[in-house]
Every structure is written in C-alpha cells, then in structure tokens.
Design a protein around this motif. Sequence first.
Motif, PDB file in Angstrom:
ATOM      1  N   LYS A  37       0.563  -1.687   0.056  1.00 57.92           N
ATOM      2  CA  LYS A  37      -0.133  -0.043  -0.063  1.00 57.92           C
ATOM      3  C   LYS A  37       0.992   1.197   0.147  1.00 57.92           C
ATOM      4  O   LYS A  37       0.660   2.106  -0.784  1.00 57.92           O
ATOM      5  N   TYR A  38       2.080   1.222   1.012  1.00 60.43           N
ATOM      6  CA  TYR A  38       2.658   2.560   1.038  1.00 60.43           C
ATOM      7  C   TYR A  38       4.034   2.772   0.286  1.00 60.43           C
ATOM      8  O   TYR A  38       4.512   3.010  -0.014  1.00 60.43           O
ATOM      9  N   GLY A  39       4.699   1.793   0.483  1.00 60.26           N
ATOM     10  CA  GLY A  39       5.669   0.930  -0.224  1.00 60.26           C
ATOM     11  C   GLY A  39       6.622   2.046   0.251  1.00 60.26           C
ATOM     12  O   GLY A  39       6.722   1.042   1.734  1.00 60.26           O
ATOM     13  N   GLU A  40       8.121   1.984   0.014  1.00 61.32           N
ATOM     14  CA  GLU A  40       8.859   2.869   0.789  1.00 61.32           C
ATOM     15  C   GLU A  40       8.856   3.558   1.655  1.00 61.32           C
ATOM     16  O   GLU A  40       9.783   3.992   2.591  1.00 61.32           O
ATOM     17  N   ARG A  41       8.073   4.654   1.456  1.00 62.10           N
ATOM     18  CA  ARG A  41       6.750   5.281   2.824  1.00 62.10           C
ATOM     19  C   ARG A  41       6.267   4.313   4.134  1.00 62.10           C
ATOM     20  O   ARG A  41       5.392   5.148   5.482  1.00 62.10           O
ATOM     21  N   SER A  42       6.467   3.024   4.115  1.00 59.13           N
ATOM     22  CA  SER A  42       5.410   2.754   4.819  1.00 59.13           C
ATOM     23  C   SER A  42       6.111   3.170   6.238  1.00 59.13           C
ATOM     24  O   SER A  42       5.006   3.615   7.071  1.00 59.13           O
ATOM     25  N   VAL A  43       6.768   2.983   6.766  1.00 61.03           N
ATOM     26  CA  VAL A  43       7.684   3.434   8.266  1.00 61.03           C
ATOM     27  C   VAL A  43       6.792   4.349   8.652  1.00 61.03           C
ATOM     28  O   VAL A  43       6.702   5.259   9.253  1.00 61.03           O
ATOM     29  N   GLU A  44       7.329   5.332   7.115  1.00 59.23           N
ATOM     30  CA  GLU A  44       7.310   7.029   7.471  1.00 59.23           C
ATOM     31  C   GLU A  44       5.881   7.654   7.815  1.00 59.23           C
ATOM     32  O   GLU A  44       5.356   8.614   8.659  1.00 59.23           O
ATOM     33  N   VAL A  45       5.068   6.890   6.860  1.00 57.76           N
ATOM     34  CA  VAL A  45       3.485   7.317   7.181  1.00 57.76           C
ATOM     35  C   VAL A  45       2.363   6.292   8.245  1.00 57.76           C
ATOM     36  O   VAL A  45       1.648   6.664   8.886  1.00 57.76           O
ATOM     37  N   VAL A  46       2.831   4.983   8.757  1.00 56.46           N
ATOM     38  CA  VAL A  46       2.778   4.463  10.169  1.00 56.46           C
ATOM     39  C   VAL A  46       3.555   5.461  11.313  1.00 56.46           C
ATOM     40  O   VAL A  46       2.268   5.809  12.367  1.00 56.46           O
ATOM     41  N   LYS A  47       4.419   6.334  10.797  1.00 55.31           N
ATOM     42  CA  LYS A  47       4.561   6.733  11.718  1.00 55.31           C
ATOM     43  C   LYS A  47       4.014   8.511  12.128  1.00 55.31           C
ATOM     44  O   LYS A  47       3.421   8.614  13.365  1.00 55.31           O
ATOM     45  N   GLU A  48       3.425   8.947  11.192  1.00 55.24           N
ATOM     46  CA  GLU A  48       2.583  10.220  11.328  1.00 55.24           C
ATOM     47  C   GLU A  48       1.380   9.874  11.421  1.00 55.24           C
ATOM     48  O   GLU A  48       0.974  10.333  12.314  1.00 55.24           O
ATOM     49  N   ASN A  49       0.534   8.939  11.279  1.00 63.52           N
ATOM     50  CA  ASN A  49      -0.573   8.584  11.243  1.00 63.52           C
ATOM     51  C   ASN A  49      -0.696   7.199  11.322  1.00 63.52           C
ATOM     52  O   ASN A  49      -1.504   6.751  10.331  1.00 63.52           O
ATOM     53  N   PRO A  50      -1.041   6.038  12.606  1.00 63.46           N
ATOM     54  CA  PRO A  50      -0.810   4.174  12.573  1.00 63.46           C
ATOM     55  C   PRO A  50      -2.465   4.512  12.732  1.00 63.46           C
ATOM     56  O   PRO A  50      -2.950   3.341  11.671  1.00 63.46           O
ATOM     57  N   TYR A  51      -2.927   5.214  12.458  1.00 66.34           N
ATOM     58  CA  TYR A  51      -4.935   5.277  12.580  1.00 66.34           C
ATOM     59  C   TYR A  51      -5.837   4.814  11.141  1.00 66.34           C
ATOM     60  O   TYR A  51      -6.019   4.489  11.130  1.00 66.34           O
ATOM     61  N   ARG A  52      -3.825   4.895   9.855  1.00 68.27           N
ATOM     62  CA  ARG A  52      -4.359   5.367   8.418  1.00 68.27           C
ATOM     63  C   ARG A  52      -5.063   3.986   8.022  1.00 68.27           C
ATOM     64  O   ARG A  52      -5.671   3.296   7.895  1.00 68.27           O
ATOM     65  N   LEU A  53      -3.950   2.916   9.155  1.00 69.82           N
ATOM     66  CA  LEU A  53      -4.235   1.245   8.675  1.00 69.82           C
ATOM     67  C   LEU A  53      -4.960   0.545   8.896  1.00 69.82           C
ATOM     68  O   LEU A  53      -5.755  -0.391   8.679  1.00 69.82           O
ATOM     69  N   ALA A  54      -6.221   2.034   9.921  1.00 71.33           N
ATOM     70  CA  ALA A  54      -7.832   0.419   9.824  1.00 71.33           C
ATOM     71  C   ALA A  54      -9.074   1.108   8.849  1.00 71.33           C
ATOM     72  O   ALA A  54      -9.569   0.430   8.726  1.00 71.33           O
ATOM     73  N   ASP A  55      -8.138   2.015   8.197  1.00 72.93           N
ATOM     74  CA  ASP A  55      -8.945   2.654   6.701  1.00 72.93           C
ATOM     75  C   ASP A  55      -8.354   1.493   5.643  1.00 72.93           C
ATOM     76  O   ASP A  55      -9.182   1.347   4.920  1.00 72.93           O
ATOM     77  N   ASP A  56      -6.773   1.750   5.684  1.00 78.56           N
ATOM     78  CA  ASP A  56      -6.587   0.949   4.554  1.00 78.56           C
ATOM     79  C   ASP A  56      -5.795   0.206   4.433  1.00 78.56           C
ATOM     80  O   ASP A  56      -5.602  -0.861   2.910  1.00 78.56           O
ATOM     81  N   ILE A  57      -5.955  -1.305   5.612  1.00 77.64           N
ATOM     82  CA  ILE A  57      -5.355  -2.283   5.165  1.00 77.64           C
ATOM     83  C   ILE A  57      -6.035  -3.226   5.651  1.00 77.64           C
ATOM     84  O   ILE A  57      -6.761  -3.218   6.851  1.00 77.64           O
ATOM     85  N   PHE A  58      -6.746  -4.081   4.370  1.00 84.24           N
ATOM     86  CA  PHE A  58      -7.654  -4.959   5.323  1.00 84.24           C
ATOM     87  C   PHE A  58      -7.222  -5.721   6.154  1.00 84.24           C
ATOM     88  O   PHE A  58      -5.853  -6.249   5.645  1.00 84.24           O
ATOM     89  N   GLY A  59      -7.584  -6.259   7.146  1.00 84.59           N
ATOM     90  CA  GLY A  59      -7.826  -7.156   8.265  1.00 84.59           C
ATOM     91  C   GLY A  59      -6.706  -6.308   9.269  1.00 84.59           C
ATOM     92  O   GLY A  59      -6.895  -6.340  10.335  1.00 84.59           O
ATOM     93  N   VAL A  60      -6.418  -5.128   9.191  1.00 81.97           N
ATOM     94  CA  VAL A  60      -5.958  -4.896  10.446  1.00 81.97           C
ATOM     95  C   VAL A  60      -7.307  -3.654  11.092  1.00 81.97           C
ATOM     96  O   VAL A  60      -7.516  -2.235  10.446  1.00 81.97           O
ATOM     97  N   GLY A  61      -7.211  -3.825  11.930  1.00 79.21           N
ATOM     98  CA  GLY A  61      -8.853  -2.918  12.696  1.00 79.21           C
ATOM     99  C   GLY A  61      -7.851  -1.785  13.736  1.00 79.21           C
ATOM    100  O   GLY A  61      -7.027  -1.687  13.732  1.00 79.21           O
ATOM    101  N   PHE A  62      -8.934  -1.299  14.326  1.00 77.30           N
ATOM    102  CA  PHE A  62      -8.470   0.589  14.834  1.00 77.30           C
ATOM    103  C   PHE A  62      -7.979  -0.425  15.872  1.00 77.30           C
ATOM    104  O   PHE A  62      -7.406   0.684  16.661  1.00 77.30           O
TER     105      PHE A  62
END
Length: 736
Positions: A176-201
């Motif tokens: 989903k995020y490619g090379e920016r994976s760690v950066e995106v998660v650090k910035e807003n981990p709550y995005r995972l709940a919306d963007d990644i199937f299987g990762v809930g709130f």
Amino acid sequence: MVEETSSRRISYLKGRIERITYTNEENGYTVARVQAEDRSDLVTAAGRLAAPNPGEVLEMKGEWVNHPRYGRQFKIRDYKRVSPATVHGIEKYLGSGLIKGIGPVMAKRIVSLFGDKSLDIIENDSERLSEVGGIGKRRIGMIRGAWEEQKRIREVMVFLHSHDISSAYATKIFKKYGERSVEVVKENPYRLADDIFGVGFLTADKIAQKMGFSRESALRAESGVVYVLNQLSADGHLYYPAGELVEKCCEILEVEKKAIRGALDNLAGENKVVIEEVKGEEAVYLKKYHVCEGGIASRVKEMSRGRGKLWGIDKEKAIEWVQKQSSIKLARKQKDAVMRAADSKVTVITGGPGTGKTTIISSVIRIFEKANMNIMLAAPTGRAAKKMSESTGRKAGTIHRMLKYSIAKGGFQKNEKNKLHCDLLIVDEASMIDAVLMHHLMKAVPLDAAFVLVGDVNQLPSVGAGSVLRDVIESSLVPVIKLDKIFRQAKESMIVVNAHRINSGRMPVVSQERAGLSDFYFIRQDDPEKTVDIIIRLARERIPRRFGFDPVKDIQVLTPMHKGTAGSANLNKRLQEALNPRGRRLQRGGWGFRVNDKVMQVRNNYDKEVYNGDTGRITGVENELGELSVSFDSRIVKYEYSEMDEIVPAYAISIHKSQGSEYPAVIVPILTQHYILLQRNLIYTAVTRGKKLVVLVGTKKALAIGIRNNKTTRRNTFLKERLKNTRAESGMLNLQ
C-alpha cells in the motif's frame, strides 16, 4: 542458560523453527516446534513472533512453563533473529515459501551446490544461481526481486514488532505505502484501520499507544468513532442513535463524552458522518450509508410513479397464453404477481420454498420475450445466479458483474450516467442485497424499465448493512405479492414442509436416523464432541453411501457459530483431515491449504472479480511461487501468499455465509452451546439451503429454543420511513 529475577526464572533458548503449529495473524501469537542447539528432540516455543517461517533461527528469552493441556513449553518474552548457520537450516529457511521462486525442491538444489554460502550468494552474487539446474534468467530475476522485497518488508516487520504489534500484515502495508511505509505509520497509525484489510482500529490503536500518541488525542477519538460505527454497520445498522453511540465510544475508548462529542462535530464538519433527526432522536450515519439510504428511497419513489412497459396489453390474454406455452396452471396469487410485474415499474415477490416464485419468474420472462423486450436476470452471489440460470433456462449473472465494477476505472461502470440496457430486470435472492449494493443497482436501472425483486423476507437479512427488502415491503410504496401456498409437488418434500413449519413457529416433523429414505432427518446428540464425530461420519461415509452424494462437492456443513467445538473453525479442521488429508500443502497462519480443499472468499475483491461468499476449490498449490489457484465456477483465480487471508476453508461455513446458495445436502449442528445465536430465521435459512437432503444433529431443546425465538434484532434503518415520505428527496448522489 538461566537467569534469576525476583518474579521468575528467565531462560535463554536458541533454535531453528522446524514447523509452525499455530499462528494468530491478528496478534502474532505463534506456537512453533523448535530444534534447539543443545537438544536432540524438538521443543515447543510459544509467544508473539513477527511473521515466523520454518528454517529461521531465533535467540529467545523467556521461561519454561507447564501448559495444562500441551505440557512443557518455552514461553517467549523477547527474541531476535539470526541467520541460519547450518546447511539444513538454510534449506528449511529457503524452502519455507518466504522467497517467491524458491520452494522445497529448488531450495535443496541451491543448498546442495552452495552449502552454507547459499544466503550470501542470493544476497550478493545472485547471477551464480544460473549454475543450479532449473534456474534461468527469469527465475533469477524473480528470486532477486523477492529477496529485496522481503528485506524491505522485514524492516517494516521489525518496526511494527518493536512497537509490540504483530507484523503479519507487513506485506500489505508495504504494497500500500511502499518505501513510505514506516513514515506513514509513524505519522498516523490510525490510517491502517482504513487502508489495510485485516488491520482494525484496535490494532492501529495499540501501535499508536506504543508510539506515544495520547489517549486523549483528537485523531484517536475520530478514528475510534469511525471504528465503532463500522462495527455497528457490521451488525446491520445504517445509523446509530447519537446518545447510545457516545456511550459506546466512551466505554471502548475510555475517554470523556466531551472528547467524543468533539470528534463527532469534527467528523461531521469533514463530511465523514451525517447527523440528523431520525424517528424523533439524533442519529449518526457514516456518510456512505446516508448517501445510500437516501439514494435508494429517491430512486424507488421516482420509478414507482411510472407505469410498466406492458401496461397496455390484455393481461388476461397474456396469462392464458403463458399458461398454454408452459403447460401449467397458475394459482390466483401467481397470476396477480405476473400481472403486477407486467403493469408496475417496481414489484416485490416474496415467499418461502415451494410457493411458486420460479414459475412466476419464468412466466414474466416469457411474456416480456413475446413483446420483444430486453431482459436481464441477476442475483447477489455466483451460486444464486447459477441457480437462477438453471431454473429459468436463461443467462443470469451476479449484480457486481452486471454493474461492471472496475477499480482502475473508478468503481461501478454501470451507473446513472451509463444505464443498464434492459426493459425488464429481475433480481432473485433480494433479501441478501445490502444498502450499498442496492444503491448502486438502483442508479443503473433505467427509469422506463420494469424492476422485479424476488426473495424470501423470512430468511436472514443481508450480511452487509441495512434491511432493504423488508423496508421496501413494509413501506407499502410498491406492489408486494406474498406467496404462502405450498404447491402439491413441493408438499412431497419434508424439507419444504418443515421449512414452513419452522417459519410459523412449529417444530419440524423429523425422521429417525434409521427410518426409510427421507429428505429430512434429526439425529439426537447433546455432547458437542460426539456431535462433531457424527457430522464427520455423515459427510465421509453415511450420506455418500446412502444417497450417492460427493462428500466435498455436494455436502455442506452449516453452523451457527465460528468458535466452539461445533463451530466452523474446528469443523473445518476435522473435515479436512477426514475428506482431504494428503497432498501438497501451503501453510498460511494456522491453516494448511491443499489441492481440492473447498474454500470461500470473505471479502469483495473487484480486481479478481470474486466476492464475499463465493466458494471454490483449490486446483493448484505452488510452494515455490507462494501461490494458490482456486476454481470459482471453472474460472481460475490466483492468490499470492499475502492475499490468502481473503479465503477461508469452507467444508463448514456459517449459516449467514450460506445465504443465496443451495446445496444437494446440508448438515447442521443445533446445540444449546449455540443458544446466543439461535433464532427462528437462522434455522429457517439453514434448512432452506438443502435441496435434496437436510440432516440436523443436536438436541430438540436447542431446536425448540431457536424456533421459539422470533425476536430478530431490528436494524437501525430509516429507509421505510423515507420511502413513505412523499416529499422529494435530495436526488441521487454519486458514491463509488
């Protein structure tokens, strides 16, 4: 090595993972059999591991414990990975399916040639892999790419694991995020709940907490509110009363009401939720459900004002003609249904099994064909569409395929700007249609077409949010034909007779297991373990021998629950052992997929054109490529390793997931341990899934509990009231 602490004895264990016994992908908890450096026998190690693979060497810190059921095992507190040092360990590691292009056979060849230098060759001198028999330039490129991707994914895994969270979803996060994976998660981990199937709130919240996000942050409150609303929509609700929603959010998030109210205001301001007065109280919708509910109401009202394309024909003569053509005699209500469908823009036909719905559909089709009208037939699932095709002799497809969904092109290609080309659209199994799908369907139906919804309103409601068929019927806005007469031929089936008895609140008439051949049996058994044993014998031996049904193709086990002894998880494990015990196996989490396994898709995948509830058979297992091939109605669909959480074993499935399907034979456990879920419409739905044979196994007490319980949970919807409301709605809104 042992280290004393004030509370426990800390031990150290270094060893190679030989096999994974169990993995929970949600939290990473793993049970593995490990070959320790200082022991000759395998030991059991259990704890949270980040995407473990056979062949990996771990240095673990923890303690030895005695599990009451499984005996002595090493409880992992902390660990680190080290490169496999032995030739055997390297071969096991490479052959685990971790690297696409290398399976057990190729791993053996590589290690035979390069020995303990194998990993170094792949890392730094991959061109030398051409020296291995069977590896050409194309495969070298595949292996090199997979190795590099795994290195990057592993960085994400290590990052997530460092925050005490399983990284089983690392591949999806990386895609989903490619090379920016760690950066995106650090910035807003709550995005995972919306963007990644299987990762809930809840998982995203754990990551955020570990990263130092405040429990009182507005970001957490807003994400939490959306999470709770999504959970409620999974229970079928289109909206939820604001007061009750705030209470639920406060309880789950452990914050003050003020924070939740502020989050609701922010979400409303961002147009992510809609707050309006419904039935005298403040109600909160996720934006998409508000759009869908209003859109359905607007479109149905707009269509219902018109007249059908055949309103000018002599309907009495049309009825006489179709009866002669079909060599049948329609009952009064069937005639009414045919006339209504010919004369009205929107018609609903509802009734149980054996009440003549198929005869009505076929008659309407003949009349419209005689008038040279263009006809389309559809159903919510592939199985339901196939059944519709077989019963009418005409082509029928799924609603999704009919509407031509494409992610690349931005959603459903058939919509208000690109209508379906039809004069008559008949949709079967309409009780399964949720609000989102109905909204898109209604947008695509031409205003001058006749639209016929056919379904059994007494079955379970749709898996998705809403209760569209019931709301349309109860609104009294469109003509509704309720069929309740069982025809003579159908009365010969105890399945049909008992389905209607159950629906009216009466116990079924059952044959004892040793009686003469019937199509409906009840086998008494109150012990869950013995119930499972009986189900296994029925599926493997007794039903195939007595009725000639194929154990996998023709027999379907339906259960009220996922967990428990007689739940789908345990039943699938036991049924695979009994019906498909051998063959090439690809391990994913706690399940090993084999060729010929029956599987079910559990989410809509528009790219692959497979949808939630579709069932298929595994036709190929490629360990070296980390792929499965699954046949869905003779169409082969491939799954990469990271996509395999979209399919689950389907020897036993939930009754909810069986909606719209029909099987030659069904076996249904009905036990008091299921009492929380036992409802009349649940048992009725299970029984009506059987075409030629239904076998209930359990207790009459549990059966009676379910049949008496007709208090089905009402879903929070406002569609019925919107349909009754004569004032103009806000028009169709575009939702992709």
